[in-house]
Design a protein around this motif. Structure first.
Motif, mmCIF file in Angstrom:
data_model
loop_
_atom_site.group_PDB
_atom_site.id
_atom_site.type_symbol
_atom_site.label_atom_id
_atom_site.label_comp_id
_atom_site.label_asym_id
_atom_site.label_seq_id
_atom_site.Cartn_x
_atom_site.Cartn_y
_atom_site.Cartn_z
ATOM 1 N N ASN A 80 0.845 -1.268 0.094
ATOM 2 C CA ASN A 80 -0.005 0.003 -0.104
ATOM 3 C C ASN A 80 0.881 1.248 0.070
ATOM 4 O O ASN A 80 1.446 1.619 1.291
ATOM 5 C CB ASN A 80 -1.006 0.016 1.120
ATOM 6 C CG ASN A 80 -2.109 -0.904 1.158
ATOM 7 O OD1 ASN A 80 -2.788 -0.880 0.169
ATOM 8 N ND2 ASN A 80 -2.156 -1.890 2.128
ATOM 9 N N ASN A 81 1.094 1.900 -1.258
ATOM 10 C CA ASN A 81 1.984 2.949 -1.343
ATOM 11 C C ASN A 81 1.267 4.235 -1.845
ATOM 12 O O ASN A 81 1.783 5.000 -1.527
ATOM 13 C CB ASN A 81 2.926 2.576 -2.311
ATOM 14 C CG ASN A 81 3.865 3.786 -2.767
ATOM 15 O OD1 ASN A 81 4.650 4.169 -1.957
ATOM 16 N ND2 ASN A 81 3.713 4.390 -3.899
ATOM 17 N N THR A 109 -5.865 2.491 2.159
ATOM 18 C CA THR A 109 -4.927 1.532 2.778
ATOM 19 C C THR A 109 -5.464 0.512 3.730
ATOM 20 O O THR A 109 -5.622 -0.718 3.552
ATOM 21 C CB THR A 109 -3.895 2.074 3.677
ATOM 22 O OG1 THR A 109 -2.874 2.790 2.779
ATOM 23 C CG2 THR A 109 -2.995 1.081 4.450
ATOM 24 N N CYS A 113 -6.004 -3.488 2.952
ATOM 25 C CA CYS A 113 -5.985 -4.516 3.985
ATOM 26 C C CYS A 113 -6.865 -5.520 4.208
ATOM 27 O O CYS A 113 -6.732 -6.796 4.370
ATOM 28 C CB CYS A 113 -5.298 -3.711 5.069
ATOM 29 S SG CYS A 113 -3.704 -3.126 5.117
ATOM 30 N N ASN A 130 2.660 -1.521 4.229
ATOM 31 C CA ASN A 130 2.262 -0.236 4.319
ATOM 32 C C ASN A 130 3.234 0.734 4.404
ATOM 33 O O ASN A 130 4.155 0.578 5.128
ATOM 34 C CB ASN A 130 1.280 -0.015 5.453
ATOM 35 C CG ASN A 130 0.042 -0.950 5.330
ATOM 36 O OD1 ASN A 130 -0.400 -1.475 4.439
ATOM 37 N ND2 ASN A 130 -0.457 -1.451 6.498
ATOM 38 N N LYS A 151 -1.021 9.112 8.221
ATOM 39 C CA LYS A 151 0.081 8.238 8.290
ATOM 40 C C LYS A 151 0.286 7.639 9.659
ATOM 41 O O LYS A 151 0.692 6.433 9.720
ATOM 42 C CB LYS A 151 1.401 8.835 7.817
ATOM 43 C CG LYS A 151 1.549 9.223 6.157
ATOM 44 C CD LYS A 151 1.206 7.993 5.456
ATOM 45 C CE LYS A 151 1.477 8.286 3.930
ATOM 46 N NZ LYS A 151 1.465 6.716 3.218
ATOM 47 N N VAL A 154 -2.294 4.947 9.560
ATOM 48 C CA VAL A 154 -1.988 3.714 8.989
ATOM 49 C C VAL A 154 -0.981 2.917 9.750
ATOM 50 O O VAL A 154 -1.033 1.775 9.865
ATOM 51 C CB VAL A 154 -0.853 4.308 7.750
ATOM 52 C CG1 VAL A 154 -0.097 3.316 7.064
ATOM 53 C CG2 VAL A 154 -1.817 4.775 6.642
ATOM 54 N N THR A 158 -1.822 -0.863 10.816
ATOM 55 C CA THR A 158 -0.807 -1.927 10.565
ATOM 56 C C THR A 158 -0.571 -2.780 11.478
ATOM 57 O O THR A 158 -0.606 -4.275 11.542
ATOM 58 C CB THR A 158 0.832 -1.673 10.302
ATOM 59 O OG1 THR A 158 0.670 -0.592 9.179
ATOM 60 C CG2 THR A 158 1.544 -2.397 10.248
ATOM 61 N N ALA A 174 5.055 -2.167 8.441
ATOM 62 C CA ALA A 174 4.785 -0.924 7.840
ATOM 63 C C ALA A 174 6.550 -0.458 7.567
ATOM 64 O O ALA A 174 7.399 -1.047 8.337
ATOM 65 C CB ALA A 174 4.071 0.216 8.717
#
Length: 241
Positions: A80-81, A109, A113, A130, A151, A154, A158, A174
């Motif tokens: 996941n970029n 993201t 997932c 991630n 972020k 994220v 994760t 991550a």
């Protein structure tokens, strides 16, 4: 599968995985660029294919999953970029700005997932990596406070997915880059300020995107089976923990 794989750091990751022998599905909002990169890697479309997708659209992600499984028969790795930055001063961020950044960076993201994590759990194997950010760890706002917040979310997601999917042979990790030598960072900092900016990084230089790609490749590999719920930092010493 690599989201946001047609440009920048995503392209480095795609090229690294392809060089390591993976068949790569390149997903990007810029579907034409994804297709061009795929053709550059394999003009026969066997080991690389490009797909246009808006990761903020759950239906589009669901269709992407179906398309990739149709074209490749199996998926074992999700990176996941895909991300959106918007260098707006914190107190000037509008609700629309916040929704747009969170929809790509966090919701996209999280949804990917969910969708691919369910597939990985059924097949008993999977790797999810991630892309987080130093901004999500230290609260930096140069790329936008909403970007930093997304972020940070994220990183939390994760850990949640890592705990949930571990019994099914799926790892979720991550990678958290600091400032990289990339067009995005150079645009934010300004070409005339790169040297001065780099002096504030303990190692004295911007990061190398190809190194981030190697980190992702290691976490995506079978050899990383015992690593899950981790965040690997690559920030040149800007954030120590």
């Amino acid at each position: 599968m690599v989201t946001g794989g047609a440009h920048g750091l995503g392209e480095f990751i795609v090229r690294r995985l392809h060089n390591d022998g993976y068949r790569v599905a390149i997903a990007d909002l810029d579907g034409a660029a994804a297709a061009t990169l795929a053709k550059t890697l394999d003009d026969k479309g066997v080991s690389a294919r490009g797909y246009g997708v808006d990761v903020s659209d759950r239906g589009a992600l669901d269709r992407l999953k179906a398309d990739v499984l149709r074209d490749f028969d199996a998926v074992h790795v999700l990176v996941n970029n895909a991300a959106r930055t918007q260098a707006t001063p914190l107190l000037e961020i509008t609700p629309e700005d916040l929704d747009a950044v969170m929809a790509v960076n966090f919701t996209g993201t999280f949804t990917a997932c969910q969708l691919f994590g369910a597939h990985f759990a059924r097949q008993g194997y999977g790797r999810i990596v991630n892309l987080a950010s130093l901004a999500g760890q230290n609260g930096g706002t140069a790329t936008g406070g909403h970007y930093a917040s997304s972020k940070g979310a994220v990183l939390a997601a994760t850990k949640v997915f890592a705990r949930e999917l571990a019994p099914h042979g799926v790892t979720v990790n991550a990678v958290s880059p600091g400032p990289q030598d990339s067009p995005m960072v150079r645009a934010i900092v300004g070409e005339d300020n790169i040297e001065a900016f780099s002096k504030n990084i303990p190692v004295g230089r911007l990061g190398d995107p190809s190194f981030i790609a190697r980190m992702v490749a290691l976490l995506a590999s079978p050899e990383a089976a015992s690593v899950t719920g981790a965040c690997w930092d690559a920030n040149g010493g800007l954030h120590l923990r």
